[in-house]
Design a protein around this motif. Sequence first.
Motif, PDB file in Angstrom:
ATOM      1  N   THR A 104       0.835  -1.187   0.000  1.00 21.65           N
ATOM      2  CA  THR A 104       0.000   0.000   0.000  1.00 21.65           C
ATOM      3  C   THR A 104       0.872   1.241   0.000  1.00 21.65           C
ATOM      4  O   THR A 104       1.977   1.229   0.549  1.00 21.65           O
ATOM      5  N   ALA A 105       0.356   2.322  -0.573  1.00 25.02           N
ATOM      6  CA  ALA A 105       1.073   3.599  -0.524  1.00 25.02           C
ATOM      7  C   ALA A 105       1.239   4.065   0.915  1.00 25.02           C
ATOM      8  O   ALA A 105       2.210   4.771   1.231  1.00 25.02           O
ATOM      9  N   LEU A 106       0.350   3.674   1.799  1.00 27.75           N
ATOM     10  CA  LEU A 106       0.444   4.092   3.198  1.00 27.75           C
ATOM     11  C   LEU A 106       1.652   3.481   3.899  1.00 27.75           C
ATOM     12  O   LEU A 106       2.089   3.975   4.939  1.00 27.75           O
ATOM     13  N   ALA A 107       2.239   2.430   3.313  1.00 25.18           N
ATOM     14  CA  ALA A 107       3.444   1.818   3.875  1.00 25.18           C
ATOM     15  C   ALA A 107       4.692   2.664   3.609  1.00 25.18           C
ATOM     16  O   ALA A 107       5.758   2.371   4.149  1.00 25.18           O
ATOM     17  N   LEU A 108       4.575   3.709   2.810  1.00 26.28           N
ATOM     18  CA  LEU A 108       5.722   4.610   2.612  1.00 26.28           C
ATOM     19  C   LEU A 108       6.197   5.189   3.935  1.00 26.28           C
ATOM     20  O   LEU A 108       7.365   5.554   4.076  1.00 26.28           O
ATOM     21  N   LEU A 109       5.322   5.229   4.914  1.00 21.34           N
ATOM     22  CA  LEU A 109       5.680   5.675   6.261  1.00 21.34           C
ATOM     23  C   LEU A 109       6.839   4.853   6.821  1.00 21.34           C
ATOM     24  O   LEU A 109       7.666   5.365   7.579  1.00 21.34           O
ATOM     25  N   ASN A 110       6.928   3.589   6.431  1.00 17.93           N
ATOM     26  CA  ASN A 110       7.970   2.690   6.938  1.00 17.93           C
ATOM     27  C   ASN A 110       9.311   2.828   6.227  1.00 17.93           C
ATOM     28  O   ASN A 110      10.326   2.358   6.739  1.00 17.93           O
ATOM     29  N   ASP A 111       9.335   3.453   5.061  1.00 17.31           N
ATOM     30  CA  ASP A 111      10.590   3.585   4.309  1.00 17.31           C
ATOM     31  C   ASP A 111      11.341   4.834   4.769  1.00 17.31           C
ATOM     32  O   ASP A 111      11.478   5.810   4.045  1.00 17.31           O
ATOM     33  N   THR A 112      11.849   4.768   5.976  1.00 13.80           N
ATOM     34  CA  THR A 112      12.538   5.927   6.555  1.00 13.80           C
ATOM     35  C   THR A 112      13.892   6.179   5.893  1.00 13.80           C
ATOM     36  O   THR A 112      14.425   7.277   6.002  1.00 13.80           O
ATOM     37  N   GLY A 113      14.422   5.191   5.187  1.00 15.41           N
ATOM     38  CA  GLY A 113      15.683   5.363   4.480  1.00 15.41           C
ATOM     39  C   GLY A 113      15.531   5.988   3.102  1.00 15.41           C
ATOM     40  O   GLY A 113      16.526   6.266   2.429  1.00 15.41           O
ATOM     41  N   GLY A 114      14.292   6.180   2.661  1.00 18.62           N
ATOM     42  CA  GLY A 114      14.046   6.809   1.367  1.00 18.62           C
ATOM     43  C   GLY A 114      14.504   5.990   0.176  1.00 18.62           C
ATOM     44  O   GLY A 114      14.847   6.527  -0.866  1.00 18.62           O
ATOM     45  N   ARG A 115      14.470   4.693   0.313  1.00 20.36           N
ATOM     46  CA  ARG A 115      14.938   3.819  -0.767  1.00 20.36           C
ATOM     47  C   ARG A 115      13.920   3.663  -1.892  1.00 20.36           C
ATOM     48  O   ARG A 115      14.268   3.479  -3.052  1.00 20.36           O
ATOM     49  N   VAL A 116      12.631   3.739  -1.554  1.00 15.84           N
ATOM     50  CA  VAL A 116      11.559   3.471  -2.508  1.00 15.84           C
ATOM     51  C   VAL A 116      11.196   4.740  -3.267  1.00 15.84           C
ATOM     52  O   VAL A 116      11.024   5.804  -2.677  1.00 15.84           O
ATOM     53  N   ARG A 117      11.090   4.606  -4.583  1.00 16.45           N
ATOM     54  CA  ARG A 117      10.575   5.688  -5.429  1.00 16.45           C
ATOM     55  C   ARG A 117       9.093   5.425  -5.640  1.00 16.45           C
ATOM     56  O   ARG A 117       8.697   4.319  -6.005  1.00 16.45           O
ATOM     57  N   PHE A 118       8.274   6.458  -5.407  1.00 15.99           N
ATOM     58  CA  PHE A 118       6.827   6.311  -5.443  1.00 15.99           C
ATOM     59  C   PHE A 118       6.277   6.768  -6.790  1.00 15.99           C
ATOM     60  O   PHE A 118       6.534   7.891  -7.230  1.00 15.99           O
ATOM     61  N   VAL A 119       5.518   5.879  -7.435  1.00 16.31           N
ATOM     62  CA  VAL A 119       4.895   6.158  -8.726  1.00 16.31           C
ATOM     63  C   VAL A 119       3.387   6.097  -8.518  1.00 16.31           C
ATOM     64  O   VAL A 119       2.861   5.101  -8.009  1.00 16.31           O
ATOM     65  N   LEU A 120       2.699   7.174  -8.919  1.00 16.65           N
ATOM     66  CA  LEU A 120       1.264   7.268  -8.691  1.00 16.65           C
ATOM     67  C   LEU A 120       0.540   7.419 -10.021  1.00 16.65           C
ATOM     68  O   LEU A 120       0.916   8.246 -10.858  1.00 16.65           O
ATOM     69  N   ASP A 121      -0.489   6.619 -10.202  1.00 20.23           N
ATOM     70  CA  ASP A 121      -1.338   6.663 -11.387  1.00 20.23           C
ATOM     71  C   ASP A 121      -2.123   7.975 -11.388  1.00 20.23           C
ATOM     72  O   ASP A 121      -2.877   8.266 -10.457  1.00 20.23           O
ATOM     73  N   ALA A 122      -1.953   8.772 -12.427  1.00 22.41           N
ATOM     74  CA  ALA A 122      -2.655  10.054 -12.538  1.00 22.41           C
ATOM     75  C   ALA A 122      -4.169   9.863 -12.486  1.00 22.41           C
ATOM     76  O   ALA A 122      -4.892  10.752 -12.021  1.00 22.41           O
ATOM     77  N   ALA A 123      -4.681   8.711 -12.903  1.00 19.45           N
ATOM     78  CA  ALA A 123      -6.124   8.451 -12.899  1.00 19.45           C
ATOM     79  C   ALA A 123      -6.710   8.483 -11.485  1.00 19.45           C
ATOM     80  O   ALA A 123      -7.895   8.784 -11.305  1.00 19.45           O
ATOM     81  N   LEU A 124      -5.905   8.186 -10.468  1.00 16.76           N
ATOM     82  CA  LEU A 124      -6.407   8.211  -9.092  1.00 16.76           C
ATOM     83  C   LEU A 124      -6.783   9.617  -8.641  1.00 16.76           C
ATOM     84  O   LEU A 124      -7.638   9.793  -7.780  1.00 16.76           O
ATOM     85  N   LEU A 125      -6.153  10.625  -9.226  1.00 14.02           N
ATOM     86  CA  LEU A 125      -6.416  12.001  -8.813  1.00 14.02           C
ATOM     87  C   LEU A 125      -7.789  12.483  -9.242  1.00 14.02           C
ATOM     88  O   LEU A 125      -8.251  13.530  -8.796  1.00 14.02           O
ATOM     89  N   GLU A 126      -8.459  11.719 -10.099  1.00 10.24           N
ATOM     90  CA  GLU A 126      -9.779  12.104 -10.599  1.00 10.24           C
ATOM     91  C   GLU A 126     -10.922  11.666  -9.683  1.00 10.24           C
ATOM     92  O   GLU A 126     -12.067  12.021  -9.919  1.00 10.24           O
ATOM     93  N   TRP A 127     -10.617  10.898  -8.657  1.00  5.95           N
ATOM     94  CA  TRP A 127     -11.648  10.383  -7.753  1.00  5.95           C
ATOM     95  C   TRP A 127     -11.756  11.257  -6.510  1.00  5.95           C
ATOM     96  O   TRP A 127     -10.758  11.801  -6.042  1.00  5.95           O
ATOM     97  N   PRO A 128     -12.948  11.358  -5.917  1.00  9.99           N
ATOM     98  CA  PRO A 128     -13.066  12.146  -4.684  1.00  9.99           C
ATOM     99  C   PRO A 128     -12.421  11.462  -3.477  1.00  9.99           C
ATOM    100  O   PRO A 128     -11.974  12.122  -2.548  1.00  9.99           O
ATOM    101  N   VAL A 129     -12.389  10.119  -3.511  1.00 11.06           N
ATOM    102  CA  VAL A 129     -11.796   9.334  -2.426  1.00 11.06           C
ATOM    103  C   VAL A 129     -10.944   8.236  -3.050  1.00 11.06           C
ATOM    104  O   VAL A 129     -11.335   7.622  -4.049  1.00 11.06           O
TER     105      VAL A 129
END
Length: 173
Positions: free
Chosen positions: A102-127
């Motif tokens: 889950t994207a919410l697990a980015l909280l655990n990557d305190t070393g900043g190793r993971v690059r986050f890629v987000l689908d632009a289509a998700l921004l079109e939803w209210p939730v």
Amino acid sequence: MSASRTELFAHLDGLGIRHETVSHRPVFTVEEGRDIKAALPGGHTKNLFLKDRKGQVFLVTALAETEIRLNRLHRPLGSARLSFGPEALLLDTLGVQPGSVTALALLNDTGGRVRFVLDAALLEWPVVYSHPLLNDATTGIAPADLVRFAESTGHPPRLIDFTLLLDDEDATQ
């Protein structure tokens, strides 16, 4: 060490992010959760934990219905060819098990190793709905708040329009 769900919610609260969580049976795939998604109108996510042969690690969070062509995704990311990351690396970087990515697990990557890629289509939803670190619940937040959350963890998202990767027919694949 992995954050608890309570710590995740405290982080969201600290950012002033409204969130609502519904508990349910554990769900391991998009298909398994169709009935749950039907009861929660909004943009539901699927998540891919990927790595390339150079050691770069990526978390792709996309709309559940989005088609992702792994054989083309490396180009816009400027990476080597991508494959699914091993479970040990997933646990080490995001602190979650397969099926709970889950994207919410980015909280655990305190070393900043993971690059986050987000689908632009998700921004079109209210939730936007994601698992809150375990796959036995679904948490809904506004898409702008998902971006703000990711930024707060040191993971500004790289927005990708995956439909553009479907039209790019080239002979080098």
